[in-house]
Design an enzyme around this catalytic site. Structure first.
Site, mmCIF file in Angstrom:
data_model
loop_
_atom_site.group_PDB
_atom_site.id
_atom_site.type_symbol
_atom_site.label_atom_id
_atom_site.label_comp_id
_atom_site.label_asym_id
_atom_site.label_seq_id
_atom_site.Cartn_x
_atom_site.Cartn_y
_atom_site.Cartn_z
ATOM 1 N N ARG A 1 76.383 19.998 113.798
ATOM 2 C CA ARG A 1 76.176 18.892 112.613
ATOM 3 C C ARG A 1 76.259 19.794 111.618
ATOM 4 O O ARG A 1 76.469 21.209 111.355
ATOM 5 C CB ARG A 1 73.929 19.679 112.830
ATOM 6 C CG ARG A 1 73.976 18.840 111.266
ATOM 7 C CD ARG A 1 72.192 20.128 111.764
ATOM 8 N NE ARG A 1 70.999 19.301 110.070
ATOM 9 C CZ ARG A 1 71.044 20.242 109.335
ATOM 10 N NH1 ARG A 1 72.385 21.396 109.270
ATOM 11 N NH2 ARG A 1 70.557 19.754 108.282
ATOM 12 N N LYS B 1 70.672 0.621 100.475
ATOM 13 C CA LYS B 1 69.279 0.490 101.225
ATOM 14 C C LYS B 1 69.421 1.068 102.652
ATOM 15 O O LYS B 1 69.667 0.739 104.015
ATOM 16 C CB LYS B 1 69.605 -1.305 101.921
ATOM 17 C CG LYS B 1 67.459 -1.717 102.377
ATOM 18 C CD LYS B 1 67.849 -2.827 102.335
ATOM 19 C CE LYS B 1 66.274 -3.856 103.012
ATOM 20 N NZ LYS B 1 65.374 -2.999 102.252
ATOM 21 N N GLU C 1 60.279 -0.622 90.845
ATOM 22 C CA GLU C 1 59.892 -2.131 92.043
ATOM 23 C C GLU C 1 59.072 -1.333 92.700
ATOM 24 O O GLU C 1 58.046 0.262 91.691
ATOM 25 C CB GLU C 1 61.060 -2.131 92.851
ATOM 26 C CG GLU C 1 61.550 -0.736 93.074
ATOM 27 C CD GLU C 1 62.764 -0.833 94.270
ATOM 28 O OE1 GLU C 1 62.664 -2.070 94.547
ATOM 29 O OE2 GLU C 1 63.496 0.089 94.400
ATOM 30 N N TYR D 1 70.197 -0.437 106.747
ATOM 31 C CA TYR D 1 69.224 -1.129 106.945
ATOM 32 C C TYR D 1 68.892 -2.669 106.522
ATOM 33 O O TYR D 1 69.897 -2.345 105.128
ATOM 34 C CB TYR D 1 68.387 -0.620 107.316
ATOM 35 C CG TYR D 1 66.980 -0.126 106.584
ATOM 36 C CD1 TYR D 1 66.347 0.660 105.998
ATOM 37 C CD2 TYR D 1 66.067 -1.430 106.448
ATOM 38 C CE1 TYR D 1 66.003 0.310 105.010
ATOM 39 C CE2 TYR D 1 65.044 -0.656 105.765
ATOM 40 C CZ TYR D 1 64.875 -0.101 104.535
ATOM 41 O OH TYR D 1 63.731 -0.192 103.682
ATOM 42 N N ARG E 1 74.331 -8.545 101.395
ATOM 43 C CA ARG E 1 73.708 -6.693 100.689
ATOM 44 C C ARG E 1 74.360 -5.587 101.641
ATOM 45 O O ARG E 1 74.122 -4.224 100.969
ATOM 46 C CB ARG E 1 72.319 -6.764 100.525
ATOM 47 C CG ARG E 1 71.471 -5.484 99.774
ATOM 48 C CD ARG E 1 70.204 -5.609 99.270
ATOM 49 N NE ARG E 1 69.289 -6.076 101.024
ATOM 50 C CZ ARG E 1 68.109 -6.274 100.852
ATOM 51 N NH1 ARG E 1 67.179 -6.822 99.579
ATOM 52 N NH2 ARG E 1 67.215 -6.472 102.223
ATOM 53 N N LEU F 1 66.141 -1.726 94.647
ATOM 54 C CA LEU F 1 67.221 -2.737 95.272
ATOM 55 C C LEU F 1 66.781 -3.891 94.971
ATOM 56 O O LEU F 1 66.106 -4.101 94.512
ATOM 57 C CB LEU F 1 66.162 -2.422 96.809
ATOM 58 C CG LEU F 1 66.726 -3.138 98.377
ATOM 59 C CD1 LEU F 1 67.862 -2.264 98.231
ATOM 60 C CD2 LEU F 1 65.982 -3.975 99.525
ATOM 61 N N HIS G 1 77.335 18.516 107.236
ATOM 62 C CA HIS G 1 76.547 17.122 106.012
ATOM 63 C C HIS G 1 77.280 16.288 105.330
ATOM 64 O O HIS G 1 77.789 15.587 105.644
ATOM 65 C CB HIS G 1 76.037 18.209 104.942
ATOM 66 C CG HIS G 1 74.682 18.665 105.176
ATOM 67 N ND1 HIS G 1 74.920 19.750 105.802
ATOM 68 C CD2 HIS G 1 73.659 18.633 104.278
ATOM 69 C CE1 HIS G 1 73.156 20.275 105.728
ATOM 70 N NE2 HIS G 1 72.823 19.126 104.861
HETATM 71 N N1 PDD Z 1 62.108 -3.345 102.112
HETATM 72 N N2 PDD Z 1 62.431 -2.614 96.816
HETATM 73 C C1 PDD Z 1 62.326 -2.212 98.378
HETATM 74 C C2 PDD Z 1 62.864 0.089 97.786
HETATM 75 C C3 PDD Z 1 62.266 -2.437 99.612
HETATM 76 O O1 PDD Z 1 62.107 -1.577 100.019
HETATM 77 C C4 PDD Z 1 62.535 -3.894 99.569
HETATM 78 C C5 PDD Z 1 61.931 -4.340 100.741
HETATM 79 C C6 PDD Z 1 62.469 -4.447 98.512
HETATM 80 C C7 PDD Z 1 62.170 -5.809 98.928
HETATM 81 O O2 PDD Z 1 63.383 -6.874 98.769
HETATM 82 P P1 PDD Z 1 63.614 -7.772 100.102
HETATM 83 O O3 PDD Z 1 62.861 -9.411 99.632
HETATM 84 O O4 PDD Z 1 65.265 -7.952 100.405
HETATM 85 O O5 PDD Z 1 62.915 -7.356 100.874
HETATM 86 C C8 PDD Z 1 62.821 -4.509 97.190
HETATM 87 C C9 PDD Z 1 61.768 -4.066 103.527
HETATM 88 C C10 PDD Z 1 61.144 -5.161 103.639
HETATM 89 C C11 PDD Z 1 61.233 -2.555 104.558
HETATM 90 O O6 PDD Z 1 61.637 -1.516 104.028
HETATM 91 O O7 PDD Z 1 60.856 -2.902 105.165
#
Ligand code: PDD
Length: 287
Positions: A100, A147, A179, A32, A51, A203, A102
């Site tokens: 289903r 992501k 993070e 996503y 990304r 991320l 994996h």
């Molecule tokens: N999340 N690290 C993680 C684990 C995240 O889920 C996010 C953002 C970030 C920051 O990334 P960016 O600056 O590209 O938004 C870092 C989004 C906002 C979410 O899951 O809703």
């Protein structure tokens, strides 16, 4: 009414349905993006699409659209929803399989879903007083640079923070702050801005990258380096950054007051640069 886009069709969000055999539903098998929109303009779209492409490639899902097709679809989605400032959510799953299993099914078509909701971000810097965070062990997997929609650890971590009355969980691995559960982390010490280097543990945030660019462009001392727990608690400033939080100053972590216990001077400088950048986006001067 929120308008969504499901596999190329625009429709009211409440009418958007997927089959229960979708692998996103069964396995969390998808990726996503969250893209802010300022003044009707998609923020750093090329970076988000890059990304997205990296995430899709890493999990071996074919990208269902070209960059131009993504742009056309997302602009249409934004124009069909209310407000000039929005947060676009999009996800691509591996699609619907007959049974289903994996292992990847042989010939599924990815499911593409996108929606956009109004986003209210603070415009008055003085109204931002700082948030609190707690530290928690990083219980996630070893591909945090993807992501992925598979977010159960992040969900559990964030809820633990909420239960403790905190805005975010700062994740600790091998004695280092990695993070947030849904944000990147920066600290400031003696005027030096520090964030952990990109890699599989975190991320590669689009907001993070812009902050680094702004620091370089405005000769703010900056370094990508690991942040130990001691560095974290002794920092003069701590920031958490994301597309929806923008740059959030943290004034307390666990029971420790950070710096002077209020948003710091470098945060004020950076959020001003960030707001200026958003203004330039609204005016169509940058993208
Ligand atoms: N999340 N690290 C993680 C684990 C995240 O889920 C996010 C953002 C970030 C920051 O990334 P960016 O600056 O590209 O938004 C870092 C989004 C906002 C979410 O899951 O809703």
């Amino acid at each position: 009414m929120t308008t969504a886009c499901l596999n190329g069709t625009f429709l009211p969000l409440e009418d958007a349905c997927i089959p229960v055999m979708d692998r996103g539903f069964l396995f969390g098998d998808g990726v996503y993006e969250v893209i802010p929109v300022y003044g009707g303009k998609l923020f750093r779209l090329a970076h988000h699409l890059q990304r997205l492409g990296n995430s899709l490639e890493a999990v071996r899902i074919g990208n269902p659209l070209s960059d131009t097709e993504w742009e056309t679809m997302l602009k249409e989605l934004v124009s069909r929803n209310d407000g000039t400032d929005q947060a676009v959510y999009l996800q691509v799953t591996r699609g619907v399989a007959a049974k289903r299993d994996h292992a990847f099914p042989a010939d599924t078509r990815p499911t593409l879903f996108a929606m956009s909701n109004p986003m209210a971000t603070a415009v008055d810097i003085d109204s931002i007083t700082g948030t609190t965070a707690i530290t928690l062990p990083d219980i996630r997997w070893k591909h945090c640079d993807i992501k992925a929609i598979t977010l159960l650890p992040n969900v559990m971590l964030r809820q633990t923070a909420v239960d403790a009355g905190a805005a975010e969980a700062i994740l600790i691995k091998d004695g280092h702050a990695i993070e947030g559960a849904a944000s990147n982390i920066f600290i400031v010490k003696y005027g030096l801005l520090i964030t952990p280097p990109n890699g599989p543990s975190l991320l590669p945030g689009i907001t993070r990258d812009l902050i680094i660019e702004l620091a370089a462009a405005h000769t703010i001392p900056f370094r990508e380096a690991d942040i130990s727990e001691t560095d974290l608690f002794n920092a003069d400033e701590v920031w958490l950054t994301s597309s929806t939080r923008e740059i959030s100053p943290v004034t307390r972590i666990d029971d420790t007051v950070i710096g002077a216990g209020k948003p710091g001077l470098l945060w004020r400088r950076m959020i001003t640069l960030y707001q200026d950048y958003k203004t330039a986006i609204r005016r169509g001067e940058v993208c």
